[in-house]
Design a protein around this motif. Structure first.
Motif, PDB file in Angstrom:
ATOM      1  N   ILE A 158       0.867  -1.187   0.000  1.00  0.00           N
ATOM      2  CA  ILE A 158       0.000   0.000   0.000  1.00  0.00           C
ATOM      3  C   ILE A 158       0.903   1.237   0.000  1.00  0.00           C
ATOM      4  O   ILE A 158       1.820   1.334   0.828  1.00  0.00           O
ATOM      5  CB  ILE A 158      -0.891   0.048   1.261  1.00  0.00           C
ATOM      6  CG1 ILE A 158      -1.751  -1.213   1.366  1.00  0.00           C
ATOM      7  CG2 ILE A 158      -1.773   1.296   1.263  1.00  0.00           C
ATOM      8  CD1 ILE A 158      -2.615  -1.272   2.615  1.00  0.00           C
TER       9      ILE A 158
ATOM     10  N   ILE B  89       0.961   5.163   0.633  1.00  0.00           N
ATOM     11  CA  ILE B  89       0.163   6.241   1.226  1.00  0.00           C
ATOM     12  C   ILE B  89       0.917   7.547   1.004  1.00  0.00           C
ATOM     13  O   ILE B  89       2.066   7.687   1.432  1.00  0.00           O
ATOM     14  CB  ILE B  89      -0.038   6.020   2.743  1.00  0.00           C
ATOM     15  CG1 ILE B  89      -0.710   4.666   3.000  1.00  0.00           C
ATOM     16  CG2 ILE B  89      -0.870   7.159   3.345  1.00  0.00           C
ATOM     17  CD1 ILE B  89      -0.772   4.274   4.473  1.00  0.00           C
TER      18      ILE B  89
ATOM     19  N   LEU C  55      -2.638  -2.398   9.833  1.00  0.00           N
ATOM     20  CA  LEU C  55      -2.252  -2.823   8.476  1.00  0.00           C
ATOM     21  C   LEU C  55      -0.884  -3.504   8.516  1.00  0.00           C
ATOM     22  O   LEU C  55      -0.670  -4.552   7.904  1.00  0.00           O
ATOM     23  CB  LEU C  55      -2.193  -1.615   7.528  1.00  0.00           C
ATOM     24  CG  LEU C  55      -3.517  -1.000   7.096  1.00  0.00           C
ATOM     25  CD1 LEU C  55      -3.294   0.321   6.375  1.00  0.00           C
ATOM     26  CD2 LEU C  55      -4.283  -1.954   6.181  1.00  0.00           C
TER      27      LEU C  55
ATOM     28  N   GLU D 171       0.892  -6.162   5.734  1.00  0.00           N
ATOM     29  CA  GLU D 171       0.936  -5.298   4.552  1.00  0.00           C
ATOM     30  C   GLU D 171       2.276  -4.560   4.522  1.00  0.00           C
ATOM     31  O   GLU D 171       2.758  -4.096   5.556  1.00  0.00           O
ATOM     32  CB  GLU D 171      -0.179  -4.230   4.613  1.00  0.00           C
ATOM     33  CG  GLU D 171      -1.576  -4.763   4.537  1.00  0.00           C
ATOM     34  CD  GLU D 171      -2.001  -5.131   3.127  1.00  0.00           C
ATOM     35  OE1 GLU D 171      -1.216  -4.972   2.178  1.00  0.00           O
ATOM     36  OE2 GLU D 171      -3.146  -5.601   2.995  1.00  0.00           O
TER      37      GLU D 171
ATOM     38  N   ILE E 177       4.014  -1.252   3.717  1.00  0.00           N
ATOM     39  CA  ILE E 177       3.503   0.115   3.600  1.00  0.00           C
ATOM     40  C   ILE E 177       4.639   1.070   3.276  1.00  0.00           C
ATOM     41  O   ILE E 177       5.683   1.063   3.930  1.00  0.00           O
ATOM     42  CB  ILE E 177       2.811   0.554   4.911  1.00  0.00           C
ATOM     43  CG1 ILE E 177       1.628  -0.381   5.198  1.00  0.00           C
ATOM     44  CG2 ILE E 177       2.320   1.999   4.817  1.00  0.00           C
ATOM     45  CD1 ILE E 177       1.137  -0.309   6.611  1.00  0.00           C
TER      46      ILE E 177
ATOM     47  N   ALA F 217       3.644   3.548  -7.028  1.00  0.00           N
ATOM     48  CA  ALA F 217       2.595   2.531  -6.932  1.00  0.00           C
ATOM     49  C   ALA F 217       2.595   1.681  -8.206  1.00  0.00           C
ATOM     50  O   ALA F 217       2.479   0.458  -8.150  1.00  0.00           O
ATOM     51  CB  ALA F 217       1.238   3.196  -6.725  1.00  0.00           C
TER      52      ALA F 217
ATOM     53  N   ALA G  41       1.857  -1.889  -6.647  1.00  0.00           N
ATOM     54  CA  ALA G  41       1.100  -1.799  -5.387  1.00  0.00           C
ATOM     55  C   ALA G  41      -0.364  -2.154  -5.629  1.00  0.00           C
ATOM     56  O   ALA G  41      -0.884  -1.986  -6.738  1.00  0.00           O
ATOM     57  CB  ALA G  41       1.204  -0.382  -4.830  1.00  0.00           C
ATOM     58  N   ASP G  42      -1.024  -2.648  -4.575  1.00  0.00           N
ATOM     59  CA  ASP G  42      -2.457  -2.948  -4.678  1.00  0.00           C
ATOM     60  C   ASP G  42      -3.276  -1.678  -4.515  1.00  0.00           C
ATOM     61  O   ASP G  42      -4.346  -1.537  -5.069  1.00  0.00           O
ATOM     62  CB  ASP G  42      -2.900  -3.897  -3.546  1.00  0.00           C
ATOM     63  CG  ASP G  42      -2.130  -5.186  -3.606  1.00  0.00           C
ATOM     64  OD1 ASP G  42      -2.073  -5.757  -4.699  1.00  0.00           O
ATOM     65  OD2 ASP G  42      -1.570  -5.584  -2.568  1.00  0.00           O
ATOM     66  N   GLN G  43      -2.758  -0.807  -3.679  1.00  0.00           N
ATOM     67  CA  GLN G  43      -3.580   0.327  -3.263  1.00  0.00           C
ATOM     68  C   GLN G  43      -2.748   1.610  -3.170  1.00  0.00           C
ATOM     69  O   GLN G  43      -1.603   1.578  -2.710  1.00  0.00           O
ATOM     70  CB  GLN G  43      -4.142  -0.005  -1.881  1.00  0.00           C
ATOM     71  CG  GLN G  43      -5.302   0.846  -1.472  1.00  0.00           C
ATOM     72  CD  GLN G  43      -5.997   0.254  -0.250  1.00  0.00           C
ATOM     73  OE1 GLN G  43      -6.262  -0.943  -0.188  1.00  0.00           O
ATOM     74  NE2 GLN G  43      -6.268   1.078   0.726  1.00  0.00           N
ATOM     75  N   LEU G  44      -3.362   2.708  -3.593  1.00  0.00           N
ATOM     76  CA  LEU G  44      -2.738   4.026  -3.443  1.00  0.00           C
ATOM     77  C   LEU G  44      -3.730   4.911  -2.698  1.00  0.00           C
ATOM     78  O   LEU G  44      -4.881   5.065  -3.121  1.00  0.00           O
ATOM     79  CB  LEU G  44      -2.436   4.631  -4.823  1.00  0.00           C
ATOM     80  CG  LEU G  44      -2.004   6.098  -4.854  1.00  0.00           C
ATOM     81  CD1 LEU G  44      -0.656   6.311  -4.151  1.00  0.00           C
ATOM     82  CD2 LEU G  44      -1.896   6.597  -6.309  1.00  0.00           C
ATOM     83  N   VAL G  45      -3.278   5.457  -1.570  1.00  0.00           N
ATOM     84  CA  VAL G  45      -4.136   6.356  -0.805  1.00  0.00           C
ATOM     85  C   VAL G  45      -3.498   7.747  -0.840  1.00  0.00           C
ATOM     86  O   VAL G  45      -2.355   7.921  -0.403  1.00  0.00           O
ATOM     87  CB  VAL G  45      -4.275   5.896   0.670  1.00  0.00           C
ATOM     88  CG1 VAL G  45      -5.207   6.831   1.441  1.00  0.00           C
ATOM     89  CG2 VAL G  45      -4.787   4.464   0.743  1.00  0.00           C
TER      90      VAL G  45
ATOM     91  N   ASN H  75      -6.811  -0.183  -6.373  1.00  0.00           N
ATOM     92  CA  ASN H  75      -7.689   0.745  -5.643  1.00  0.00           C
ATOM     93  C   ASN H  75      -6.982   2.067  -5.377  1.00  0.00           C
ATOM     94  O   ASN H  75      -5.858   2.072  -4.870  1.00  0.00           O
ATOM     95  CB  ASN H  75      -8.077   0.129  -4.291  1.00  0.00           C
ATOM     96  CG  ASN H  75      -8.974  -1.066  -4.490  1.00  0.00           C
ATOM     97  OD1 ASN H  75     -10.036  -0.964  -5.112  1.00  0.00           O
ATOM     98  ND2 ASN H  75      -8.553  -2.215  -3.982  1.00  0.00           N
TER      99      ASN H  75
END
Ligand SMILES: Nc1ncnc2c1ncn2[C@@H]1O[C@H](COP(=O)(O)OP(=O)(O)O)[C@@H](O)[C@H]1O
Ligand SMILES: CC(=O)N[C@@H](CCC(=O)OP(=O)(O)O)C(=O)O
Length: 240
Positions: free
Chosen positions: A2, A4, A25, A30, A32, A162, A167-171, A224
């Motif tokens: 992930i 962030i 997380l 995960e 991070i 990402a 990466a699976d997720q970018l916030v 995501n």
């Protein structure tokens, strides 16, 4: 993994639930990686030496003095500060831009327009070992072909990473709860609607690189992408 991204305005506004969520997380295994901004402090330092901040769609025009300020602010002030905040909350983290180290490499974005601003071309594979199940903290600076530092918008750097690290997720964590239209947060944002909102100037300034970064990540396999002010609330979910 992930990614962030934490904007400079958010660093001092991170809440207890944020740290708890980050910890859980991490406990869930995960990986991070935090990419932090610091644009607010770069602008303050620029003002201190009498320089006026110029940005085009959220991208800072960066001259030779500003790139030195950016390095100092991002690597020596924001990064250690964030590391300290995480440590105060018992979160093990690793600073990835100390002692001249740079995992990101890049080229000029367009030197005649932006000056010392880069776009990320690759990331060193060893970044994963360097993180080693801790929370990685990375500045948005890339090393150019002549070992010069290039300033990269932190949203752009986070989405490049990402994509490059699959990466699976970018916030994209920021100081607003999500993307707003007529002052109201919207839960979903797709590509076509975003183009209209930019044209109508409903999306502007710092939100422009954020939505562009979101689509870049999605187009490059990130599953995501969220624009939010919290790890608990998904804010605006961006989809293609
Ligand atoms: N449509 C929009 N919805 C929400 N925020 C927007 C919008 N258009 C512009 N913005 C501005 O974008 C800002 C977030 O970008 P920025 O200040 O660069 O944040 P960060 O420092 O977190 O990267 C918001 O505080 C807001 O002022
Ligand atoms: C080229 C460029 O625009 N670089 C950004 C890097 C920092 C940043 O993006 O910080 P925030 O996320 O806090 O805005 C800048 O100089 O402001």
């Amino acid at each position: 993994m992930i990614i962030i991204k934490i904007g400079g305005n958010m660093v001092n506004q991170l809440s207890e639930p944020f740290y708890q969520q980050l910890k859980s997380l991490q406990n869930n295994g995960e990986q991070i990686l935090i990419v932090h901004g610091g644009g607010n402090l770069i602008s303050t330092c620029d003002q201190f030496i009498g320089q006026i901040t110029h940005k085009i769609n959220g991208i800072r025009i960066t001259n030779k003095s500003t790139i030195k300020i950016s390095e100092l602010v991002l690597n020596q002030i924001v990064q250690p500060h964030l590391n300290e905040l995480l440590s105060q909350h018992d979160i093990q983290s690793v600073m990835l831009n100390q002692n001249g180290q740079s995992f990101l490499h890049g080229d000029y974005l367009n030197q005649s327009i932006y000056g010392e601003v880069g776009q990320v071309t690759h990331v060193e594979n060893s970044i994963k070992q360097a993180i080693d199940h801790k929370v990685g903290i990375l500045s948005p600076l890339a090393m150019g072909n002549h070992h010069q530092m290039l300033n990269v918008n932190a949203d752009t750097a986070a989405s490049d990473l990402a994509a490059l690290l699959h990466a699976d997720q970018l916030v994209l964590l920021t100081d607003v709860c999500g993307v707003k239209v007529h002052q109201q947060m919207i839960n979903h944002l797709n590509y076509k609607y975003t183009k209209q909102l930019i044209q109508k100037q409903e999306i502007k300034n710092g939100m422009v690189p954020k939505v562009k970064a979101a689509f870049y990540a999605l187009q490059h396999g990130v599953h995501n992408v969220f624009i939010t002010n919290s790890l608990k609330n998904i804010g605006t979910k961006v989809t293609l």
